[in-house]
Write a protein that holds these residues in place. Structure first.
Motif, PDB file in Angstrom:
ATOM      1  N   UNK B 173       0.689  -1.481   0.158  1.00  0.00           N
ATOM      2  CA  UNK B 173      -0.059   0.228  -0.008  1.00  0.00           C
ATOM      3  C   UNK B 173       1.167   1.127   0.346  1.00  0.00           C
ATOM      4  N   UNK B 174       0.390   1.853  -0.662  1.00  0.00           N
ATOM      5  CA  UNK B 174       1.118   3.638  -0.412  1.00  0.00           C
ATOM      6  C   UNK B 174       0.823   4.218   0.856  1.00  0.00           C
ATOM      7  N   UNK B 175       1.896   4.812   1.361  1.00  0.00           N
ATOM      8  CA  UNK B 175       1.708   5.125   2.670  1.00  0.00           C
ATOM      9  C   UNK B 175       0.996   6.645   2.772  1.00  0.00           C
ATOM     10  N   UNK B 176       0.216   6.978   1.972  1.00  0.00           N
ATOM     11  CA  UNK B 176      -1.233   8.029   1.724  1.00  0.00           C
ATOM     12  C   UNK B 176      -1.947   7.350   1.902  1.00  0.00           C
ATOM     13  N   UNK B 177      -1.937   6.375   1.814  1.00  0.00           N
ATOM     14  CA  UNK B 177      -3.667   5.679   1.231  1.00  0.00           C
ATOM     15  C   UNK B 177      -4.791   5.894   1.959  1.00  0.00           C
ATOM     16  N   UNK B 178      -5.749   6.302   1.931  1.00  0.00           N
ATOM     17  CA  UNK B 178      -6.560   7.044   2.614  1.00  0.00           C
ATOM     18  C   UNK B 178      -6.892   5.642   3.775  1.00  0.00           C
ATOM     19  N   UNK B 179      -7.018   6.401   4.862  1.00  0.00           N
ATOM     20  CA  UNK B 179      -7.621   5.740   5.789  1.00  0.00           C
ATOM     21  C   UNK B 179      -6.739   4.995   6.948  1.00  0.00           C
ATOM     22  N   UNK B 180      -5.336   5.657   6.566  1.00  0.00           N
ATOM     23  CA  UNK B 180      -4.019   4.923   6.818  1.00  0.00           C
ATOM     24  C   UNK B 180      -3.231   5.806   8.046  1.00  0.00           C
ATOM     25  N   UNK B 181      -3.525   6.134   9.314  1.00  0.00           N
ATOM     26  CA  UNK B 181      -2.873   7.227  10.590  1.00  0.00           C
ATOM     27  C   UNK B 181      -1.809   6.562  11.011  1.00  0.00           C
ATOM     28  N   UNK B 182      -0.941   7.847  11.231  1.00  0.00           N
ATOM     29  CA  UNK B 182       0.110   6.751  11.360  1.00  0.00           C
ATOM     30  C   UNK B 182       0.657   7.429  12.938  1.00  0.00           C
ATOM     31  N   UNK B 183       1.354   6.909  13.568  1.00  0.00           N
ATOM     32  CA  UNK B 183       1.897   8.230  15.105  1.00  0.00           C
ATOM     33  C   UNK B 183       3.064   7.441  15.275  1.00  0.00           C
ATOM     34  N   UNK B 184       3.797   8.336  15.169  1.00  0.00           N
ATOM     35  CA  UNK B 184       5.293   8.001  14.952  1.00  0.00           C
ATOM     36  C   UNK B 184       6.128   7.919  16.306  1.00  0.00           C
ATOM     37  N   UNK B 185       7.456   7.720  16.487  1.00  0.00           N
ATOM     38  CA  UNK B 185       7.643   7.688  17.575  1.00  0.00           C
ATOM     39  C   UNK B 185       9.590   6.854  16.954  1.00  0.00           C
ATOM     40  N   UNK B 186      10.512   6.827  18.262  1.00  0.00           N
ATOM     41  CA  UNK B 186      11.578   6.256  17.517  1.00  0.00           C
ATOM     42  C   UNK B 186      12.773   4.906  18.148  1.00  0.00           C
TER      43      UNK B 186
END
Ligand SMILES: Cc1cc2nc3c(=O)[nH]c(=O)nc-3n(C[C@H](O)[C@H](O)[C@H](O)COP(=O)(O)OP(=O)(O)OC[C@H]3O[C@@H](n4cnc5c(N)ncnc54)[C@H](O)[C@@H]3O)c2cc1C
Lengths: 404, 363
Positions: B173-186
């Motif tokens: 899936x392309x990362x900008x597909x609708x319905x994907x939410x990202x919460x980032x960390x390290x």
């Protein structure tokens, strides 16, 4: 030989437990869970010390005449064990565990009267300025200079790895007042408030991202002669006396706490398949190996405590043995507690690792601490006399025929 | 028998090393974060074309194989650089090749596509062949954790269950597909990572890699290939750790002599080299075992991983120990290597999973 519990000691254990049950609330426990360093930050640690002080328990190892508990080794051990089990904050030890006994043994009456009550009530927060950039394992080679100028020493040089110096208001220092052929002579023990002009504290950040230790620069620092503990040149003897208190301590309870966390994590089932890591033979073997190390350490501690409590001379080699096996079992247990988290153990949780932090854990709350504890725990085989140095010391006792 | 690299492979290694020495330093690693990683990625993809090492020449790639990937990964390991190379060039490269995803393979080669694997889920054990993320009526829903490299990625490879009975399928899936939410960390090694939430993400048949339920096997094979590359990285890391530690104990004096004069430390360093060489031998064994011989290949890869993980653990722990207090700071490289060693070992299921597979392969 008899391992049945002593009724007096069990009654004592219950008193301690009841007190801890009241004082270490779930909120305090949760805050303490967010501490992964050698000791809790003062925001939490000093609160805890003051609670203990109210109860008269701030200094378990001190005699009653100085405001201590007067507990024997068995009671002290029980107290430490129960504090760990209750999830109490880990206390910073430089004041009551290290400096206190030194002042009692080597200090003047005025020094005792001034320092001891202020250690007990948490007013003075101490750091230990022994190590220098050029003098780690070879501590006696230290070169920070103190030159007498009237009723003051003028101190120049620097210290490193000075833990909690950025929080402390007093520091004790080993300095060089003479340069005799034997480098262990000519060392002197001084104490100073950290706001004395010429003292600068610079942070050292650990690989887990915490700031717990520092480099301390000493630039024409004037310390009154009245702040010398013991005679000039007695510093090495004092340091040796103090380091015995640093190397002692109970490791097994801490290590067991890591294993208990690991067990809980490993027993939680995969929500899809219902399988548990706990049932994985490979994990179980690693866990068992660590458990056996911790169990052996725990029984070694029991043996030593029992011998000391009954007034036997346990010999000096035992301090090295306890430190070696203690740090090793702790590191093994910490490693298992990281493994029990699986991939989650690879998250950097430092945002959540602050007392009072409301930052959510990455993954589950139980994942906040183990990895940072493991990373910081690598230092346990380095500080307080590295494990290589301890093995050198142990062999000295072996070759002298004192061990086994 | 010949274990020598070809002239081209030696050149490849040198050019990677030269590039990294110029463009990658510890400070950028510790402080540069995602931006520095992205910049290096662009440089390495555009200037060196490294991401195409395993892409066939017919698709514009270098047409190399795992040995070339090893040469690159080992240099990356020596310099502690670019953690998305193996997941993209080797893991995704292998996956796309096996699943005949030609277009995707081409985009990997040009550096346009950066891939992150979204497979791990809360509470999931290593080696899982079923996952909680589901596809129903063409819509994918679920949560993925510890998605290494996700903030940098242009695409995610997502494991999801299409059918109760079968093992999971994989979707690209392309990362900008609708319905994907990202919460980032390290991650502890400084890598950017994310937790990903998928809510009713439309997945057409064209996004599936391979057949329904084929994902678990596809994944395992790609992960085994990636594990070879990560072992090459580990070998590079151990080489640097050993060299750095030898230099440190030779340079530092205690008790009036260099630390290197103490026999206890000499023997420790000798053991570090023994571990390294075990790992290197088994790396070569795995590299030179034909993946088509699935039994032999599985035994070679899993055995290699067991010993390499043991080696990396020992070498990184001892490197820290021999640096004394300096070893536990974030100032020196050794601490950063230590943390990367942990994540390299944990990749694709961790040493325990490989040991079980190795033990089973002896049957
Ligand atoms: C987290 C942390 C907190 C600390 N807190 C304090 C503090 O509050 N106050 C303070 O004064 N100090 C503190 N220290 C310093 C600590 O006591 C020193 O780090 C320790 O004495 C080792 O010295 P070094 O770091 O210089 O290592 P080095 O002495 O340089 O040793 C490097 C390596 O060589 C080995 N080695 C050295 N000599 C020998 C030998 N003869 N035989 C075999 N191997 C040898 C060591 O074991 C080690 O592995 C702290 C250290 C750490 C890591």
């Amino acid at each position: 030989m008899d391992a049945s519990p002593d009724p007096d000691l069990e009654a004592f254990r219950k008193t301690v437990r009841d007190f801890l049950h009241q004082t270490i609330t779930p909120d305090i426990r949760a805050q303490a869970q967010r501490q992964a360093g050698i000791a809790a930050e003062p925001a939490l640690g000093i609160w805890w010390l003051k609670e203990l002080h109210k109860k008269g328990w701030a200094a378990p190892a001190w005699p009653k005449e100085y405001g201590g508990t007067g507990w024997d080794a068995a009671r002290r051990h029980i107290f430490e064990e129960e504090c760990v089990r209750a999830g109490a904050p880990t206390l910073w030890v430089s004041g009551h565990q290290l400096l206190g006994p030194v002042v009692m043994q080597f200090g003047t009456q005025a020094q005792k009267d001034f320092f001891l009550p202020r250690i007990l009530n948490g007013e003075h927060y101490w750091s230990q300025g022994f190590s220098e950039p050029g003098s780690g394992s070879d501590l006696a080679s230290l070169s920070t200079q103190a030159v007498l100028d009237g009723d003051h020493y003028i101190v120049n040089g620097g210290k490193i790895w000075t833990s909690h110096a950025h929080w402390s208001n007093w520091i004790f220092l080993l300095v060089r007042t003479a340069k005799p052929a034997n480098k262990r002579e000519g060392i002197t023990f001084l104490v100073a408030p950290t706001d004395t002009p010429g003292i600068t504290v610079q942070p050292i950040v650990s690989m887990s991202g915490e700031h717990e230790t520092n480099q301390v620069f000493l630039d024409n620092v004037r310390i009154p002669v009245t702040n010398r503990i013991g005679d000039e040149g007695l510093g090495w003897a004092i340091a040796k006396y103090l380091l015995e208190f640093e190397r002692a301590g109970s490791y097994a309870a801490q290590a067991q706490a890591s294993l208990d966390e690991a067990r809980i994590a490993a027993k939680s089932p995969d929500p899809v398949t219902g399988e548990r890591q706990w049932d994985d033979p490979q994990f179980r073997r690693d866990f068992a190996d660590a458990q056996l190390r911790v169990t052996a350490q725990s029984w070694m501690e029991k043996r030593v405590v029992s011998a000391i409590s009954s007034g036997q001379n346990v010999g000096d080699a035992i301090a090295s043995i306890l430190k070696l096996r203690g740090s090793e079992c702790q590191q093994a247990a910490q490693e298992v507690s990281v493994a029990a988290l699986g991939p989650l153990g690879m998250a950097d949780q430092r945002a959540a690792l602050k007392p009072g932090s409301n930052e959510a854990a990455i993954g589950t709350p139980s994942a906040i601490r183990p990895t940072a504890k493991y990373l910081n725990g690598r230092a346990a085989s380095i500080y307080g006399g590295s494990n290589e140095i301890q093995r050198n010391i142990l062999f000295r006792f072996i070759s002298a025929g004192q061990v086994p | 028998m010949n274990f020598d690299l070809s002239e081209e492979q030696v050149m490849l290694g040198r050019s990677v090393a030269a590039y990294l020495e110029k463009h990658w330093d510890q400070d950028r690693l510790s402080n540069g974060g995602t931006a520095a990683r992205r910049a290096l990625w662009q440089g390495i993809a555009a200037d060196l074309g490294l991401l195409s090492v395993m892409v066939p020449e017919g698709l514009g790639g270098m047409g190399g194989g795992m040995i070339d990937a090893m040469v690159v990964a080992q240099e990356l390991g020596r310099h502690l650089a670019l953690d998305s190379f193996v997941p993209t060039a080797v893991y995704a490269g292998t996956l796309f090749k096996t699943a005949d995803a030609t277009q995707a393979l081409e985009s990997v080669g040009t550096g346009k596509m950066i891939v992150a694997l979204a497979h791990t889920e809360p509470g999931q054990l290593s080696g899982a062949r079923k996952v909680g993320t589901r596809v129903e009526n063409g819509q994918l829903t679920g949560t993925k954790i510890m998605v290494a490299g996700a903030p940098l990625a242009t695409h995610f490879i997502v494991s999801a269950q299409e059918d109760e009975q079968q093992t999971f399928s994989l979707f690209l899936l392309s990362a900008d597909t609708t319905g994907i939410t990202r919460s980032d960390f390290t991650m502890i090694d400084g890598q950017p990572a994310s937790e990903l939430r998928f809510e009713d993400v439309a997945v057409g048949a064209e996004t599936r890699l391979g057949a329904i339920g084929a994902g678990a096997d596809l994944h395992l094979h790609a992960a085994d290939m990636a594990t070879i590359a990560h072992t090459a990285e580990a070998v590079g890391m151990m080489e640097t750790l050993i060299r750095t530690t030898a230099a440190y104990i030779t340079g530092r004096q205690q008790f009036g002599q260099p630390l290197s004069a103490f026999q206890a430390l000499q023997h420790r360093m000798a053991d570090m080299v023994l571990y390294l060489e075990d790992a290197r031998s088994l790396l070569y064994m795995a590299l030179l075992t034909d993946p088509a011989d699935t039994r032999a290949f599985e035994r070679a890869v899993t055995g290699m991983k067991v010993k390499a993980a043991e080696a990396l653990r020992f070498v990184s722990q001892q490197a820290v120990q021999l640096h004394g207090g300096m070893g536990i700071t974030s100032e020196l490289m050794v601490g950063h290597f230590f943390k990367r060693a942990m994540t390299v070992n944990e990749n694709y299921g961790g040493p325990g999973f490989y040991r079980k597979r190795y033990e089973a392969s002896l049957d």
